[in-house]
Design an enzyme around this catalytic site. Structure first.
Site, PDB file in Angstrom:
ATOM      1  N   HIS A 105     -10.955  17.009  -1.424  1.00 39.76           N
ATOM      2  CA  HIS A 105      -9.536  16.843  -1.128  1.00 39.76           C
ATOM      3  C   HIS A 105      -8.721  17.055  -2.396  1.00 39.76           C
ATOM      4  O   HIS A 105      -9.262  17.100  -3.501  1.00 39.76           O
ATOM      5  CB  HIS A 105      -9.258  15.431  -0.592  1.00 39.76           C
ATOM      6  CG  HIS A 105      -9.482  14.366  -1.622  1.00 39.76           C
ATOM      7  ND1 HIS A 105     -10.744  13.991  -2.036  1.00 39.76           N
ATOM      8  CD2 HIS A 105      -8.608  13.604  -2.363  1.00 39.76           C
ATOM      9  CE1 HIS A 105     -10.650  13.060  -2.962  1.00 39.76           C
ATOM     10  NE2 HIS A 105      -9.366  12.808  -3.197  1.00 39.76           N
ATOM     11  N   ASP A 111      -5.048  15.333  -4.219  1.00 42.59           N
ATOM     12  CA  ASP A 111      -4.229  14.124  -4.111  1.00 42.59           C
ATOM     13  C   ASP A 111      -2.793  14.492  -3.775  1.00 42.59           C
ATOM     14  O   ASP A 111      -2.237  15.444  -4.338  1.00 42.59           O
ATOM     15  CB  ASP A 111      -4.258  13.335  -5.417  1.00 42.59           C
ATOM     16  CG  ASP A 111      -5.609  12.681  -5.677  1.00 42.59           C
ATOM     17  OD1 ASP A 111      -6.446  12.657  -4.747  1.00 42.59           O
ATOM     18  OD2 ASP A 111      -5.830  12.208  -6.806  1.00 42.59           O
ATOM     19  N   HIS A 113     -11.274  17.835  -5.411  1.00 45.46           N
ATOM     20  CA  HIS A 113     -12.337  17.043  -6.010  1.00 45.46           C
ATOM     21  C   HIS A 113     -13.003  16.214  -4.924  1.00 45.46           C
ATOM     22  O   HIS A 113     -12.500  16.099  -3.801  1.00 45.46           O
ATOM     23  CB  HIS A 113     -11.799  16.158  -7.144  1.00 45.46           C
ATOM     24  CG  HIS A 113     -10.607  15.332  -6.790  1.00 45.46           C
ATOM     25  ND1 HIS A 113      -9.339  15.874  -6.652  1.00 45.46           N
ATOM     26  CD2 HIS A 113     -10.463  14.004  -6.538  1.00 45.46           C
ATOM     27  CE1 HIS A 113      -8.478  14.922  -6.339  1.00 45.46           C
ATOM     28  NE2 HIS A 113      -9.143  13.771  -6.248  1.00 45.46           N
ATOM     29  N   ARG A 161     -21.054   2.286  -6.832  1.00 45.29           N
ATOM     30  CA  ARG A 161     -20.089   2.825  -7.793  1.00 45.29           C
ATOM     31  C   ARG A 161     -18.723   2.246  -7.467  1.00 45.29           C
ATOM     32  O   ARG A 161     -18.326   2.207  -6.300  1.00 45.29           O
ATOM     33  CB  ARG A 161     -20.046   4.351  -7.718  1.00 45.29           C
ATOM     34  CG  ARG A 161     -19.001   4.998  -8.634  1.00 45.29           C
ATOM     35  CD  ARG A 161     -19.026   6.524  -8.489  1.00 45.29           C
ATOM     36  NE  ARG A 161     -18.122   7.182  -9.416  1.00 45.29           N
ATOM     37  CZ  ARG A 161     -16.849   7.477  -9.156  1.00 45.29           C
ATOM     38  NH1 ARG A 161     -16.330   7.155  -7.978  1.00 45.29           N
ATOM     39  NH2 ARG A 161     -16.094   8.087 -10.053  1.00 45.29           N
TER      40      ARG A 161
END
Length: 336
Positions: free
Chosen positions: A216, A218, A272, A282
């Site tokens: 996607h 941002d 990304h 994570r």
């Protein structure tokens, strides 16, 4: 009680089939390949205030070059105390460690409805499913966090104050280089529509390499990411997916769609994704700089690449596209 969302059960209820063997098979939107990791440009922000003009100019030049070429860079010596990150991470862990049945309650901790998110309810194919959960906290609602989480509210307010200071400095520097005045960003940094996203990526529950967050861009002007040292962030560059090596005590900055449009395509909002870690959790905290919904985005530069549009229009178009296709089409919808 279990804190982890029921990813497997949810996935099977949606698709009724086994998960793809790997992200390379599932990523139907690109034929890119995985490459070895890189270290993004690392920019020392202390040079901006060192009093040495040569260092300041070099720092600005490095930042602009990274925003043009990569759409991503890392910053060090940003002036945010280490204990601010440590306290924020501790509160983040407390939130995610709550039982799943508690987190999905409407208005959990007096956060707005749908603040807690997991999986990917918009997925239209197995390739678009994410093995992650998140708290989406709009900054205008931070003061409403329930009294039983007073510590969370106080720490979030401190974190936002610190991270917003850095974000404003970066926005003004990058804006100046494409003839955008610093006054343009004043209303944005009232922060009414900006938000924090607290992320937790789970080890793959499907026995294969899967997305923690699907590919996607941002929607924001700018995103600043604080992450642990686990890794998993990847960006697309010249037709390849490149894993980003975490840099100790650095923040990762990336250009969002609004800045790409405002700069007339000079700065790049790059696709990304996050790959779920193999056998460890994570954590990350992302700060998204967003304007008011009625803010008009008009390119600085000629010939203009994008038509004039409001942030509201862009968000509504993106939400419609995600609902229809599972993917945000993005700025290509607004090309002239």
């Amino acid at each position: 009680m279990a804190s982890q969302p029921p990813f497997k059960t949810n996935f099977c209820s949606i698709f009724g089939s086994s998960f793809p063997n790997s992200t390379s098979e599932s990523n139907t939107n690109t034929s890119t390949i995985q490459t070895s990791g890189i270290k993004l440009p690392v920019i020392d922000l202390s040079h901006l205030t060192s009093g040495e003009e040569v260092k300041r100019k070099r720092c600005v030049k490095q930042m602009v070059a990274a925003a043009k070429e990569w759409g991503f860079f890392q910053i060090v010596n940003h002036g945010i105390p280490k204990d601010v990150f440590e306290m924020m991470l501790l509160e983040e862990k407390k939130l995610f460690d709550q039982p799943f049945s508690v987190k999905v309650r409407e208005r959990f901790s007096d956060l707005s409805k749908n603040s807690y998110r997991w999986g990917n309810p918009s997925a239209t194919s197995p390739a678009q499913y994410s093995v992650s959960e998140a708290f989406h906290i709009i900054l205008s609602e931070v003061s409403r966090i329930s009294d039983d989480r007073n510590n969370l509210r106080t720490i979030v307010e401190t974190y936002v104050q610190e991270i917003a200071r850095v974000a404003q400095m970066i926005c003004e520097i990058l804006g100046k280089q494409v003839n955008v005045s610093s006054e343009y960003f004043e209303n944005i940094f009232e922060l009414e529509n900006s938000f924090l996203r607290l992320n937790k990526y789970h080890p793959s529950v499907f026995g294969s390499e899967v997305f923690g967050l699907v590919p996607h861009t941002d929607t924001s002007f700018l995103t600043i990411l604080s992450q642990d040292q686990i890794g998993g962030l990847e960006l697309e560059n010249n037709g390849q997916w490149i894993s980003v090596k975490p840099c100790l005590e650095a923040l990762t900055v990336n250009i969002g769609d609004m800045f790409q449009a405002l700069s007339n395509g000079v700065y790049q909002s790059v696709r990304h994704r996050v790959i779920s870690p193999a056998n460890i959790e994570r954590m990350s905290i992302a700060f998204f700089v967003c304007p008011y919904l009625e803010t008009e985005i008009d390119c600085f530069g000629y010939p203009k690449k994008y038509r004039r549009f409001s942030f509201r229009e862009y968000k509504e178009q993106s939400e419609h596209d995600v609902k229809e296709t599972g993917d945000k089409v993005g700025l290509s919808r607004f090309l002239i």
